[in-house]
Motif scaffolding. Sequence first.
Motif, mmCIF file in Angstrom:
data_model
loop_
_atom_site.group_PDB
_atom_site.id
_atom_site.type_symbol
_atom_site.label_atom_id
_atom_site.label_comp_id
_atom_site.label_asym_id
_atom_site.label_seq_id
_atom_site.Cartn_x
_atom_site.Cartn_y
_atom_site.Cartn_z
ATOM 1 N N ARG A 175 3.898 -50.621 16.191
ATOM 2 C CA ARG A 175 3.705 -51.318 15.003
ATOM 3 C C ARG A 175 2.963 -50.762 14.132
ATOM 4 N N SER A 176 2.331 -49.872 14.441
ATOM 5 C CA SER A 176 1.555 -49.200 13.641
ATOM 6 C C SER A 176 1.837 -47.618 13.381
ATOM 7 N N SER A 177 1.988 -47.354 11.992
ATOM 8 C CA SER A 177 2.307 -46.056 11.720
ATOM 9 C C SER A 177 1.460 -44.926 12.184
ATOM 10 N N GLN A 178 0.201 -45.455 12.224
ATOM 11 C CA GLN A 178 -1.150 -44.443 12.675
ATOM 12 C C GLN A 178 -1.270 -44.694 14.174
ATOM 13 N N SER A 179 -0.395 -44.374 15.143
ATOM 14 C CA SER A 179 -0.222 -44.534 16.404
ATOM 15 C C SER A 179 -0.566 -43.197 17.142
ATOM 16 N N VAL A 180 -1.249 -43.484 18.348
ATOM 17 C CA VAL A 180 -1.280 -42.436 19.384
ATOM 18 C C VAL A 180 -0.963 -43.484 20.578
ATOM 19 N N ILE A 181 0.163 -43.187 21.326
ATOM 20 C CA ILE A 181 0.618 -43.955 22.340
ATOM 21 C C ILE A 181 0.409 -43.209 23.590
ATOM 22 N N ILE A 182 -0.059 -43.978 24.639
ATOM 23 C CA ILE A 182 -0.720 -43.292 25.673
ATOM 24 C C ILE A 182 0.019 -44.079 26.902
ATOM 25 N N ALA A 183 1.146 -43.591 27.494
ATOM 26 C CA ALA A 183 1.899 -44.272 28.542
ATOM 27 C C ALA A 183 1.347 -43.831 29.765
ATOM 28 N N ASN A 184 0.837 -45.010 30.407
ATOM 29 C CA ASN A 184 0.195 -44.742 31.670
ATOM 30 C C ASN A 184 0.847 -45.882 32.807
ATOM 31 N N ASN A 185 2.302 -45.301 33.048
ATOM 32 C CA ASN A 185 2.751 -46.161 33.851
ATOM 33 C C ASN A 185 3.391 -45.317 35.097
ATOM 34 N N SER A 186 3.771 -46.266 36.051
ATOM 35 C CA SER A 186 4.410 -45.362 37.388
ATOM 36 C C SER A 186 5.905 -45.948 37.371
ATOM 37 N N SER A 206 2.312 -49.219 6.112
ATOM 38 C CA SER A 206 3.535 -48.390 5.877
ATOM 39 C C SER A 206 3.672 -46.990 6.534
ATOM 40 N N ALA A 207 4.715 -46.816 6.881
ATOM 41 C CA ALA A 207 5.216 -45.638 7.489
ATOM 42 C C ALA A 207 5.965 -44.578 6.321
ATOM 43 N N ASN A 208 4.945 -43.729 5.890
ATOM 44 C CA ASN A 208 5.571 -42.855 4.701
ATOM 45 C C ASN A 208 6.340 -41.585 5.475
ATOM 46 N N VAL A 209 6.919 -41.166 4.558
ATOM 47 C CA VAL A 209 7.756 -39.680 5.028
ATOM 48 C C VAL A 209 6.441 -39.060 5.334
ATOM 49 N N GLY A 210 6.635 -38.104 6.378
ATOM 50 C CA GLY A 210 5.457 -37.334 7.121
ATOM 51 C C GLY A 210 4.488 -37.887 7.833
ATOM 52 N N THR A 211 4.845 -39.122 8.260
ATOM 53 C CA THR A 211 4.001 -40.097 8.979
ATOM 54 C C THR A 211 4.231 -39.485 10.443
ATOM 55 N N THR A 212 3.312 -39.300 11.331
ATOM 56 C CA THR A 212 3.478 -38.863 12.659
ATOM 57 C C THR A 212 3.010 -39.969 13.940
ATOM 58 N N ILE A 213 3.802 -40.047 14.898
ATOM 59 C CA ILE A 213 3.531 -40.992 15.838
ATOM 60 C C ILE A 213 3.374 -40.118 17.179
ATOM 61 N N GLU A 214 2.301 -40.002 17.910
ATOM 62 C CA GLU A 214 2.077 -39.099 18.938
ATOM 63 C C GLU A 214 2.172 -40.188 20.200
ATOM 64 N N PHE A 215 3.003 -39.345 21.384
ATOM 65 C CA PHE A 215 3.286 -40.034 22.509
ATOM 66 C C PHE A 215 2.769 -39.117 23.743
ATOM 67 N N TYR A 216 1.878 -39.628 24.459
ATOM 68 C CA TYR A 216 1.406 -38.825 25.592
ATOM 69 C C TYR A 216 1.901 -39.608 27.061
ATOM 70 N N GLN A 217 2.457 -38.925 27.736
ATOM 71 C CA GLN A 217 2.917 -39.616 29.185
ATOM 72 C C GLN A 217 1.482 -39.339 30.223
#
Length: 103
Positions: A14-25, A41-52
């Motif tokens: 829901r946030s364009s300024q996100s770092v998502i840390i997936a701590n799941n088994s 607002s999610a503008n062109v160039g926005t990055t969302i980071e995902f970490y498992q």
Amino acid sequence: EKLANTINSNYIVRSSQSVIIANNSNTITISIPDDNMFFLSANVGTTIEFYQYGSGDTKIIANDVAVTVNSSNNWANIAGQYLTATAVKVQANTWMLTGDLKV
């Protein structure tokens, strides 16, 4: 400034300024919604980071038919524990997913 969210179940970004840390088994799905669903607002160039962080599979998908998430070979799963992926917005409702991905 990015907002870090640690999750352990299915999640819609829901946030364009996100770092998502997936701590799941177990396997979870992270969904990228339509542009209008973001708090900021999610503008062109926005990055969302995902970490498992956990051992379960983490899949990144579009949450709406209007949204496109492109990646090499259409791979959408982070390849394993302690690996990462990044979604970059390239145009309206269109994201490029890169990083440590697998089928």
